[in-house]
Enzyme design. Structure first.
Site, PDB file in Angstrom:
ATOM      1  N   TYR A   1     -10.226 -63.473 -20.480  1.00  0.00           N
ATOM      2  CA  TYR A   1     -11.602 -63.199 -20.913  1.00  0.00           C
ATOM      3  C   TYR A   1     -11.596 -62.267 -22.140  1.00  0.00           C
ATOM      4  O   TYR A   1     -12.530 -62.272 -22.935  1.00  0.00           O
ATOM      5  CB  TYR A   1     -12.395 -62.611 -19.750  1.00  0.00           C
ATOM      6  CG  TYR A   1     -13.884 -62.803 -19.856  1.00  0.00           C
ATOM      7  CD1 TYR A   1     -14.445 -64.065 -20.056  1.00  0.00           C
ATOM      8  CD2 TYR A   1     -14.747 -61.710 -19.755  1.00  0.00           C
ATOM      9  CE1 TYR A   1     -15.822 -64.239 -20.143  1.00  0.00           C
ATOM     10  CE2 TYR A   1     -16.134 -61.884 -19.837  1.00  0.00           C
ATOM     11  CZ  TYR A   1     -16.655 -63.134 -20.035  1.00  0.00           C
ATOM     12  OH  TYR A   1     -18.015 -63.300 -20.125  1.00  0.00           O
TER      13      TYR A   1
ATOM     14  N   LYS B   1     -19.291 -57.734 -22.606  1.00  0.00           N
ATOM     15  CA  LYS B   1     -20.169 -57.764 -21.425  1.00  0.00           C
ATOM     16  C   LYS B   1     -20.365 -56.363 -20.844  1.00  0.00           C
ATOM     17  O   LYS B   1     -21.442 -56.054 -20.329  1.00  0.00           O
ATOM     18  CB  LYS B   1     -19.612 -58.712 -20.360  1.00  0.00           C
ATOM     19  CG  LYS B   1     -19.636 -60.191 -20.763  1.00  0.00           C
ATOM     20  CD  LYS B   1     -21.016 -60.716 -21.075  1.00  0.00           C
ATOM     21  CE  LYS B   1     -21.044 -62.236 -21.170  1.00  0.00           C
ATOM     22  NZ  LYS B   1     -22.327 -62.760 -21.677  1.00  0.00           N
TER      23      LYS B   1
ATOM     24  N   ILE C   1     -19.125 -71.069 -13.922  1.00  0.00           N
ATOM     25  CA  ILE C   1     -19.782 -72.388 -13.912  1.00  0.00           C
ATOM     26  C   ILE C   1     -19.244 -73.155 -15.113  1.00  0.00           C
ATOM     27  O   ILE C   1     -19.162 -72.597 -16.220  1.00  0.00           O
ATOM     28  CB  ILE C   1     -21.315 -72.244 -14.045  1.00  0.00           C
ATOM     29  CG1 ILE C   1     -21.879 -71.355 -12.932  1.00  0.00           C
ATOM     30  CG2 ILE C   1     -21.994 -73.612 -14.026  1.00  0.00           C
ATOM     31  CD1 ILE C   1     -23.365 -71.022 -13.094  1.00  0.00           C
TER      32      ILE C   1
ATOM     33  N   THR D   1     -19.508 -74.881 -18.081  1.00  0.00           N
ATOM     34  CA  THR D   1     -20.472 -75.170 -19.145  1.00  0.00           C
ATOM     35  C   THR D   1     -19.698 -75.303 -20.452  1.00  0.00           C
ATOM     36  O   THR D   1     -18.491 -75.052 -20.493  1.00  0.00           O
ATOM     37  CB  THR D   1     -21.481 -74.013 -19.292  1.00  0.00           C
ATOM     38  OG1 THR D   1     -20.746 -72.831 -19.621  1.00  0.00           O
ATOM     39  CG2 THR D   1     -22.286 -73.781 -18.026  1.00  0.00           C
ATOM     40  N   LEU D   2     -20.423 -75.615 -21.512  1.00  0.00           N
ATOM     41  CA  LEU D   2     -19.781 -75.746 -22.821  1.00  0.00           C
ATOM     42  C   LEU D   2     -19.112 -74.432 -23.223  1.00  0.00           C
ATOM     43  O   LEU D   2     -17.948 -74.417 -23.637  1.00  0.00           O
ATOM     44  CB  LEU D   2     -20.825 -76.174 -23.865  1.00  0.00           C
ATOM     45  CG  LEU D   2     -20.294 -76.508 -25.249  1.00  0.00           C
ATOM     46  CD1 LEU D   2     -19.328 -77.681 -25.183  1.00  0.00           C
ATOM     47  CD2 LEU D   2     -21.462 -76.835 -26.189  1.00  0.00           C
ATOM     48  N   ALA D   3     -19.838 -73.327 -23.060  1.00  0.00           N
ATOM     49  CA  ALA D   3     -19.291 -72.021 -23.441  1.00  0.00           C
ATOM     50  C   ALA D   3     -18.039 -71.702 -22.622  1.00  0.00           C
ATOM     51  O   ALA D   3     -17.050 -71.187 -23.150  1.00  0.00           O
ATOM     52  CB  ALA D   3     -20.344 -70.932 -23.246  1.00  0.00           C
TER      53      ALA D   3
HETATM   54  N1  LIG Z   1     -20.437 -70.339 -17.526  1.00  0.00           N
HETATM   55  C1  LIG Z   1     -20.012 -69.293 -16.876  1.00  0.00           C
HETATM   56  O1  LIG Z   1     -19.052 -69.345 -16.065  1.00  0.00           O
HETATM   57  C2  LIG Z   1     -20.690 -67.963 -17.066  1.00  0.00           C
HETATM   58  C3  LIG Z   1     -20.510 -66.965 -16.090  1.00  0.00           C
HETATM   59  C4  LIG Z   1     -21.141 -65.744 -16.269  1.00  0.00           C
HETATM   60  C5  LIG Z   1     -21.922 -65.535 -17.389  1.00  0.00           C
HETATM   61  N2  LIG Z   1     -22.061 -66.523 -18.316  1.00  0.00           N
HETATM   62  C6  LIG Z   1     -22.897 -66.245 -19.490  1.00  0.00           C
HETATM   63  O2  LIG Z   1     -24.008 -67.095 -19.500  1.00  0.00           O
HETATM   64  C7  LIG Z   1     -24.496 -67.200 -20.835  1.00  0.00           C
HETATM   65  C8  LIG Z   1     -24.764 -68.665 -21.147  1.00  0.00           C
HETATM   66  O3  LIG Z   1     -23.529 -69.350 -21.154  1.00  0.00           O
HETATM   67  P1  LIG Z   1     -23.313 -70.781 -20.487  1.00  0.00           P
HETATM   68  O4  LIG Z   1     -22.028 -70.694 -19.726  1.00  0.00           O
HETATM   69  O5  LIG Z   1     -24.565 -71.222 -19.771  1.00  0.00           O
HETATM   70  O6  LIG Z   1     -22.983 -71.635 -21.746  1.00  0.00           O
HETATM   71  P2  LIG Z   1     -23.734 -72.852 -22.465  1.00  0.00           P
HETATM   72  O7  LIG Z   1     -22.773 -73.322 -23.484  1.00  0.00           O
HETATM   73  O8  LIG Z   1     -24.238 -73.844 -21.453  1.00  0.00           O
HETATM   74  O9  LIG Z   1     -24.996 -72.173 -23.100  1.00  0.00           O
HETATM   75  C9  LIG Z   1     -24.896 -71.336 -24.210  1.00  0.00           C
HETATM   76  C10 LIG Z   1     -26.229 -71.457 -24.928  1.00  0.00           C
HETATM   77  O10 LIG Z   1     -26.294 -70.468 -25.951  1.00  0.00           O
HETATM   78  C11 LIG Z   1     -26.876 -71.053 -27.083  1.00  0.00           C
HETATM   79  N3  LIG Z   1     -26.461 -70.276 -28.253  1.00  0.00           N
HETATM   80  C12 LIG Z   1     -25.217 -70.151 -28.762  1.00  0.00           C
HETATM   81  N4  LIG Z   1     -25.235 -69.355 -29.850  1.00  0.00           N
HETATM   82  C13 LIG Z   1     -26.517 -68.958 -30.022  1.00  0.00           C
HETATM   83  C14 LIG Z   1     -27.176 -68.140 -30.965  1.00  0.00           C
HETATM   84  N5  LIG Z   1     -26.513 -67.547 -31.936  1.00  0.00           N
HETATM   85  N6  LIG Z   1     -28.507 -67.944 -30.824  1.00  0.00           N
HETATM   86  C15 LIG Z   1     -29.186 -68.514 -29.812  1.00  0.00           C
HETATM   87  N7  LIG Z   1     -28.618 -69.310 -28.883  1.00  0.00           N
HETATM   88  C16 LIG Z   1     -27.296 -69.527 -28.996  1.00  0.00           C
HETATM   89  C17 LIG Z   1     -26.325 -72.479 -27.080  1.00  0.00           C
HETATM   90  O11 LIG Z   1     -27.151 -73.338 -27.834  1.00  0.00           O
HETATM   91  C18 LIG Z   1     -26.406 -72.825 -25.592  1.00  0.00           C
HETATM   92  O12 LIG Z   1     -27.661 -73.324 -25.214  1.00  0.00           O
HETATM   93  C19 LIG Z   1     -23.441 -66.551 -21.730  1.00  0.00           C
HETATM   94  O13 LIG Z   1     -23.858 -65.261 -22.083  1.00  0.00           O
HETATM   95  C20 LIG Z   1     -22.218 -66.481 -20.821  1.00  0.00           C
HETATM   96  O14 LIG Z   1     -21.349 -65.442 -21.166  1.00  0.00           O
HETATM   97  C21 LIG Z   1     -21.476 -67.736 -18.160  1.00  0.00           C
END
Ligand SMILES: NC(=O)c1ccc[n+]([C@@H]2O[C@H](COP(=O)([O-])OP(=O)(O)OC[C@H]3O[C@@H](n4cnc5c(N)ncnc54)[C@H](O)[C@@H]3O)[C@@H](O)[C@H]2O)c1
Length: 133
Positions: free
Chosen positions: A29, A36, A65, A67-69
């Site tokens: 990470y 974070k 989860i 996801t793309l990120a």
């Molecule tokens: N997926 C996981 O396992 C997980 C776990 C805990 C926390 N998170 C957090 O959840 C949040 C969302 O991530 P996700 O996993 O749903 O990913 P995701 O890829 O599904 O969503 C990310 C979103 O952020 C938007 N985005 C990216 N850059 C941007 C910008 N500069 N301005 C506005 N929007 C922007 C993208 O268009 C997308 O809709 C993140 O902060 C991530 O760290 C994710």
């Protein structure tokens, strides 16, 4: 919040998304964990600053989860598998689970909750030594 708060004349609820890596070291990470940790500190600072305007600020710390990120994190499939086998509820979290918690934090039932990081992670974060075998 700098731009949004002046428009929130009747108060409101702000939610951000964080991950366990902000409080513990999670392999691969890396600097995201530092980001974070800062985000969670910001939640407390903003909750303090905006509380008098009836604006609540909280974070949801979601379990992993796919996801793309998340696909950018090395070994994510292993993380999912491990999380499921170790978390007290033996489940992985879904986007719906996170949305339900966000709906709760947005509504009146959470009207006295601010500055918190709420774990939506099937209990994973409370485990010190997992059950073996
Ligand atoms: N997926 C996981 O396992 C997980 C776990 C805990 C926390 N998170 C957090 O959840 C949040 C969302 O991530 P996700 O996993 O749903 O990913 P995701 O890829 O599904 O969503 C990310 C979103 O952020 C938007 N985005 C990216 N850059 C941007 C910008 N500069 N301005 C506005 N929007 C922007 C993208 O268009 C997308 O809709 C993140 O902060 C991530 O760290 C994710």
């Amino acid at each position: 919040m700098q731009y949004a708060a002046p428009h929130m004349k009747n108060g409101g609820s702000v939610i951000t998304l964080t991950y366990l890596g902000g409080q513990r070291v999670c392999a691969n990470y890396k600097v995201m964990g530092v980001a974070k940790a800062a985000l969670e500190a910001y939640v407390r600072e903003l909750a303090f600053e905006l509380g008098p305007k009836a604006i609540r600020v909280n974070a949801i710390s979601a379990g992993p989860i796919k996801t793309l990120a998340a696909s950018g994190i090395t070994g994510f499939d292993y993380i999912l598998e491990y999380h499921k086998s170790v978390s007290p509820l033996r489940e992985n979290v879904t986007t719906t689970d996170v949305a339900e918690a966000a709906a709760f934090l947005s509504g009146d039932k959470a009207k006295m909750i601010t500055g918190q990081t709420l774990f939506v992670d099937a209990g994973y974060s409370i485990v010190g030594v997992p059950q073996l075998g």
